[in-house]
Every structure is written in C-alpha cells, then in structure tokens.
Design a protein around this motif. Structure first.
Motif, PDB file in Angstrom:
ATOM      1  N   ILE A 131       1.180  -1.245   0.282  1.00  0.00           N
ATOM      2  CA  ILE A 131      -0.361  -0.311  -0.125  1.00  0.00           C
ATOM      3  C   ILE A 131       0.982   1.295  -0.277  1.00  0.00           C
ATOM      4  O   ILE A 131       0.717   1.966  -0.923  1.00  0.00           O
ATOM      5  CB  ILE A 131      -0.931  -0.183   1.389  1.00  0.00           C
ATOM      6  CG1 ILE A 131      -1.889  -1.596   0.919  1.00  0.00           C
ATOM      7  CG2 ILE A 131      -1.464   1.489   2.049  1.00  0.00           C
ATOM      8  CD1 ILE A 131      -2.916  -0.661   2.055  1.00  0.00           C
ATOM      9  N   LEU A 132       2.239   0.984   1.058  1.00  0.00           N
ATOM     10  CA  LEU A 132       3.070   2.244   1.145  1.00  0.00           C
ATOM     11  C   LEU A 132       3.130   2.935  -0.092  1.00  0.00           C
ATOM     12  O   LEU A 132       3.579   3.493  -0.997  1.00  0.00           O
ATOM     13  CB  LEU A 132       3.460   2.542   1.792  1.00  0.00           C
ATOM     14  CG  LEU A 132       3.378   2.220   3.461  1.00  0.00           C
ATOM     15  CD1 LEU A 132       4.303   2.284   4.425  1.00  0.00           C
ATOM     16  CD2 LEU A 132       2.090   3.373   3.584  1.00  0.00           C
ATOM     17  N   ALA A 133       4.310   1.803  -1.202  1.00  0.00           N
ATOM     18  CA  ALA A 133       4.655   1.637  -2.338  1.00  0.00           C
ATOM     19  C   ALA A 133       3.386   1.934  -3.653  1.00  0.00           C
ATOM     20  O   ALA A 133       4.201   2.800  -4.259  1.00  0.00           O
ATOM     21  CB  ALA A 133       4.928   0.030  -2.864  1.00  0.00           C
ATOM     22  N   THR A 134       2.140   1.797  -3.308  1.00  0.00           N
ATOM     23  CA  THR A 134       1.363   2.716  -4.640  1.00  0.00           C
ATOM     24  C   THR A 134       1.151   3.937  -4.045  1.00  0.00           C
ATOM     25  O   THR A 134       1.194   4.720  -5.085  1.00  0.00           O
ATOM     26  CB  THR A 134      -0.474   2.235  -4.135  1.00  0.00           C
ATOM     27  OG1 THR A 134      -0.886   2.298  -3.269  1.00  0.00           O
ATOM     28  CG2 THR A 134      -0.356   0.270  -4.008  1.00  0.00           C
ATOM     29  N   ARG A 135       1.355   4.406  -2.722  1.00  0.00           N
ATOM     30  CA  ARG A 135       1.125   6.102  -3.274  1.00  0.00           C
ATOM     31  C   ARG A 135       2.120   6.497  -3.279  1.00  0.00           C
ATOM     32  O   ARG A 135       1.988   7.794  -3.469  1.00  0.00           O
ATOM     33  CB  ARG A 135       1.418   6.020  -1.212  1.00  0.00           C
ATOM     34  CG  ARG A 135       0.095   5.888  -0.616  1.00  0.00           C
ATOM     35  CD  ARG A 135      -0.040   5.770   0.610  1.00  0.00           C
ATOM     36  NE  ARG A 135      -1.158   5.488   1.592  1.00  0.00           N
ATOM     37  CZ  ARG A 135      -1.432   4.866   2.712  1.00  0.00           C
ATOM     38  NH1 ARG A 135      -0.382   5.412   3.302  1.00  0.00           N
ATOM     39  NH2 ARG A 135      -2.123   4.337   3.355  1.00  0.00           N
ATOM     40  N   ARG A 136       3.578   6.525  -3.057  1.00  0.00           N
ATOM     41  CA  ARG A 136       4.741   6.420  -3.644  1.00  0.00           C
ATOM     42  C   ARG A 136       4.541   7.302  -5.352  1.00  0.00           C
ATOM     43  O   ARG A 136       5.330   7.231  -6.426  1.00  0.00           O
ATOM     44  CB  ARG A 136       5.951   5.937  -3.821  1.00  0.00           C
ATOM     45  CG  ARG A 136       6.477   6.402  -1.941  1.00  0.00           C
ATOM     46  CD  ARG A 136       7.710   5.680  -1.278  1.00  0.00           C
ATOM     47  NE  ARG A 136       7.347   4.086  -2.203  1.00  0.00           N
ATOM     48  CZ  ARG A 136       7.549   2.997  -0.882  1.00  0.00           C
ATOM     49  NH1 ARG A 136       7.760   4.000   0.281  1.00  0.00           N
ATOM     50  NH2 ARG A 136       8.195   1.642  -1.263  1.00  0.00           N
ATOM     51  N   GLU A 139       8.191   9.998 -10.494  1.00  0.00           N
ATOM     52  CA  GLU A 139       8.839   9.650 -11.793  1.00  0.00           C
ATOM     53  C   GLU A 139       9.463   8.352 -12.255  1.00  0.00           C
ATOM     54  O   GLU A 139       9.799   7.874 -11.594  1.00  0.00           O
ATOM     55  CB  GLU A 139       9.119  10.584 -12.586  1.00  0.00           C
ATOM     56  CG  GLU A 139       9.209  10.510 -13.697  1.00  0.00           C
ATOM     57  CD  GLU A 139       8.129  11.228 -14.433  1.00  0.00           C
ATOM     58  OE1 GLU A 139       6.544  10.854 -15.190  1.00  0.00           O
ATOM     59  OE2 GLU A 139       6.669  12.447 -13.375  1.00  0.00           O
ATOM     60  N   SER A 140       8.383   7.262 -12.872  1.00  0.00           N
ATOM     61  CA  SER A 140       9.094   6.157 -13.416  1.00  0.00           C
ATOM     62  C   SER A 140       7.936   5.604 -15.042  1.00  0.00           C
ATOM     63  O   SER A 140       7.184   6.136 -15.311  1.00  0.00           O
ATOM     64  CB  SER A 140       8.539   5.120 -11.945  1.00  0.00           C
ATOM     65  OG  SER A 140       7.321   4.792 -11.712  1.00  0.00           O
ATOM     66  N   GLU A 141       8.497   4.372 -15.242  1.00  0.00           N
ATOM     67  CA  GLU A 141       7.855   4.112 -16.674  1.00  0.00           C
ATOM     68  C   GLU A 141       6.581   3.667 -16.197  1.00  0.00           C
ATOM     69  O   GLU A 141       6.433   2.757 -14.859  1.00  0.00           O
ATOM     70  CB  GLU A 141       9.319   2.669 -16.284  1.00  0.00           C
ATOM     71  CG  GLU A 141      10.165   3.511 -17.162  1.00  0.00           C
ATOM     72  CD  GLU A 141      10.121   4.443 -18.583  1.00  0.00           C
ATOM     73  OE1 GLU A 141       9.273   4.035 -19.610  1.00  0.00           O
ATOM     74  OE2 GLU A 141      11.332   5.291 -18.254  1.00  0.00           O
ATOM     75  N   ILE A 142       5.758   3.749 -17.371  1.00  0.00           N
ATOM     76  CA  ILE A 142       4.247   2.976 -16.794  1.00  0.00           C
ATOM     77  C   ILE A 142       4.276   2.053 -16.337  1.00  0.00           C
ATOM     78  O   ILE A 142       3.508   1.275 -15.666  1.00  0.00           O
ATOM     79  CB  ILE A 142       3.793   3.089 -18.230  1.00  0.00           C
ATOM     80  CG1 ILE A 142       3.133   4.933 -18.263  1.00  0.00           C
ATOM     81  CG2 ILE A 142       2.308   2.942 -18.044  1.00  0.00           C
ATOM     82  CD1 ILE A 142       2.273   5.239 -17.051  1.00  0.00           C
ATOM     83  N   PRO A 143       5.028   0.776 -17.597  1.00  0.00           N
ATOM     84  CA  PRO A 143       4.717  -0.567 -16.071  1.00  0.00           C
ATOM     85  C   PRO A 143       5.800  -0.931 -14.955  1.00  0.00           C
ATOM     86  O   PRO A 143       4.449  -1.981 -14.500  1.00  0.00           O
ATOM     87  CB  PRO A 143       6.132  -1.769 -17.566  1.00  0.00           C
ATOM     88  CG  PRO A 143       5.689  -0.676 -18.740  1.00  0.00           C
ATOM     89  CD  PRO A 143       5.562   0.763 -18.343  1.00  0.00           C
ATOM     90  N   LEU A 184      -2.608   6.449 -16.539  1.00  0.00           N
ATOM     91  CA  LEU A 184      -1.788   6.376 -15.836  1.00  0.00           C
ATOM     92  C   LEU A 184      -0.784   7.646 -16.536  1.00  0.00           C
ATOM     93  O   LEU A 184       0.232   8.643 -16.369  1.00  0.00           O
ATOM     94  CB  LEU A 184      -0.700   5.872 -14.942  1.00  0.00           C
ATOM     95  CG  LEU A 184      -1.749   5.319 -14.414  1.00  0.00           C
ATOM     96  CD1 LEU A 184      -1.152   3.995 -13.167  1.00  0.00           C
ATOM     97  CD2 LEU A 184      -1.371   6.079 -12.538  1.00  0.00           C
ATOM     98  N   ALA A 185      -0.662   6.885 -17.764  1.00  0.00           N
ATOM     99  CA  ALA A 185      -0.098   7.901 -18.984  1.00  0.00           C
ATOM    100  C   ALA A 185      -0.733   9.608 -19.092  1.00  0.00           C
ATOM    101  O   ALA A 185      -0.337  10.825 -19.795  1.00  0.00           O
ATOM    102  CB  ALA A 185      -0.550   7.140 -20.493  1.00  0.00           C
ATOM    103  N   ARG A 186      -1.511   9.716 -18.885  1.00  0.00           N
ATOM    104  CA  ARG A 186      -2.462  10.876 -18.963  1.00  0.00           C
ATOM    105  C   ARG A 186      -2.845  12.001 -17.823  1.00  0.00           C
ATOM    106  O   ARG A 186      -3.202  12.739 -17.303  1.00  0.00           O
ATOM    107  CB  ARG A 186      -4.016  10.694 -19.433  1.00  0.00           C
ATOM    108  CG  ARG A 186      -3.627  10.040 -20.773  1.00  0.00           C
ATOM    109  CD  ARG A 186      -5.701  10.097 -20.900  1.00  0.00           C
ATOM    110  NE  ARG A 186      -5.738   8.944 -23.026  1.00  0.00           N
ATOM    111  CZ  ARG A 186      -7.060   8.739 -22.601  1.00  0.00           C
ATOM    112  NH1 ARG A 186      -8.430   9.693 -22.328  1.00  0.00           N
ATOM    113  NH2 ARG A 186      -6.785   8.173 -24.059  1.00  0.00           N
ATOM    114  N   SER A 187      -2.296  10.854 -16.443  1.00  0.00           N
ATOM    115  CA  SER A 187      -2.329  12.206 -15.131  1.00  0.00           C
ATOM    116  C   SER A 187      -1.524  12.494 -14.745  1.00  0.00           C
ATOM    117  O   SER A 187      -0.126  12.498 -15.562  1.00  0.00           O
ATOM    118  CB  SER A 187      -2.062  11.188 -13.907  1.00  0.00           C
ATOM    119  OG  SER A 187      -1.078  10.251 -14.082  1.00  0.00           O
TER     120      SER A 187
END
Length: 214
Positions: free
Chosen positions: A103-108, A113-117, A158-161
C-alpha cells in the motif's frame, strides 16, 4: 518462460495499451519461435478474453469500452471483496505487514516519476497479495485474469495523469487504505470486504476520469 506466460506478464505490467494490435509473425519473431506455438497460445488467451482475435492473423488488446469496463470492474469488485474477507482469517501479522508495504508503495507511484509498466505493477501489488494469500486457488486465478484485463486501462490512464489531478484522489485513498489495514488487524471480515470495495470503486472512477469515459 513460455509465450503465453510472456503475454500475461506484459499484459499485467501494462506494456500494451488498449487497442494495441499485434501480428502473430511479429510475436513469433520476438520470441524466436515459429508461428504455430504462438497461434496455439493466442487461442487460449482469446478464450480467456485477454486478447481479441482480428482478421489477417493479428490480435488486439481490447479497446476502451465503458460497458466492458463496467462489467470487468463489477466482477473484480465482488471477487476482491471476497478475497479480503477470506484474508482476515488466513493472513498472518507478517502477511498484513507485507500488504501494508504494498500500500505504501502505491502511494509513492503518484509522486515519484517512473516508467508506466513499473507504476502499473506497483498499483496492482495490493490486489496481487490479496489474491495470492486469500487461501483459494480458484479465486486467485480469477483475480489474475481480471488484473490482466484491467492493466491496459491503468496504463493508458496513468499516461495521462499529472500531480494536480492526483492530489485529491491520493488524499482520499490514503484514508481508505489505512482503514483497510486496520480492519485486517482487527480481524473484521465485514469491514475489510466493504472497505476494499470502496477502495477499488474509487480507483475505478479515477481511471474513468483520466480516460474521459465517465
């Protein structure tokens, strides 16, 4: 890794956006094999509705379709709630710690910034743990299929966020996720199931807003 496993992995990671078309020959060349094994694997993946067979020996990731998305998310919502309910009685404290880390990882994901996959994989981490540790192989298999079918939508959204759009959603979802962990630690089946439904439903409509399908 077999071709089918490779397709599943790429689909789960959101490497293919909705509407992506793939030819059997190109896929075979990428894998370094003949067309026949690819055709056999594609047949199974189309039955599982992960890919759509097109004319001229090509396949496609399903397009963005509000009716189809509603159906997939409705089923996923019910099954993840059941997985959450089951996890209450079978998860150890260490398992819940792992879930909290996911859950904490999802918040980060929303601030780093990171790749979409990588982002799609991280966001699906909570669902993966719930499926793997709910104590039901059949339920786990169904949830893997649904994760694979929603991943391209996640990737496209996510590519549009951007940070401005994410802030309000993240603030709300943090509160919901904290309540979810608390329900698991209290061993409250009803609360865990209902909170997971709210969390997934909220994310579903966040995705819809980014994809402009509301």
């Amino acid at each position: 890794m077999t071709f089918r496993e490779g397709c599943w992995r790429r689909r789960l990671r959101g490497e293919w956006f909705p509407g992506t078309r793939l030819t059997l020959r190109a896929l075979a060349s990428e894998l370094g094999t003949s067309v026949q094994p690819v055709r056999d694997a594609i047949g199974k993946l189309t039955v599982e509705r992960v890919l759509v067979l097109r004319p001229n020996y090509s396949v496609q990731i399903p397009n963005i379709d509000r009716e189809l998305m509603d159906e997939i998310f409705a089923i996923r919502n019910l099954l993840e709630a059941e997985a959450a309910r089951r996890c209450v009685s079978v998860m150890t404290d260490a398992d819940i710690d792992d879930l909290e880390e996911a859950i904490l990882a999802t918040r980060r994901v929303y601030w780093v910034e990171s790749e979409i996959p990588s982002r799609v994989t991280t966001i699906q981490g909570v669902s993966r743990i719930l499926a793997e540790r709910c104590g039901s192989e059949a339920l786990c298999e169904q949830l893997i299929n649904l994760r694979a079918r929603t991943a391209p939508y996640y990737a496209a959204a996510l590519a549009r966020s951007d940070d401005g759009e994410d802030a309000e959603f993240v603030t709300f979802t943090i509160r919901i996720q904290d309540e979810f962990v608390t329900a698991l630690r209290r061993r409250d089946e009803v609360a865990a199931a209902e909170i997971r439904k709210v969390d997934l439903y909220t994310f579903q409509h966040y995705i819809y807003r980014l994809l402009d399908v509301e």
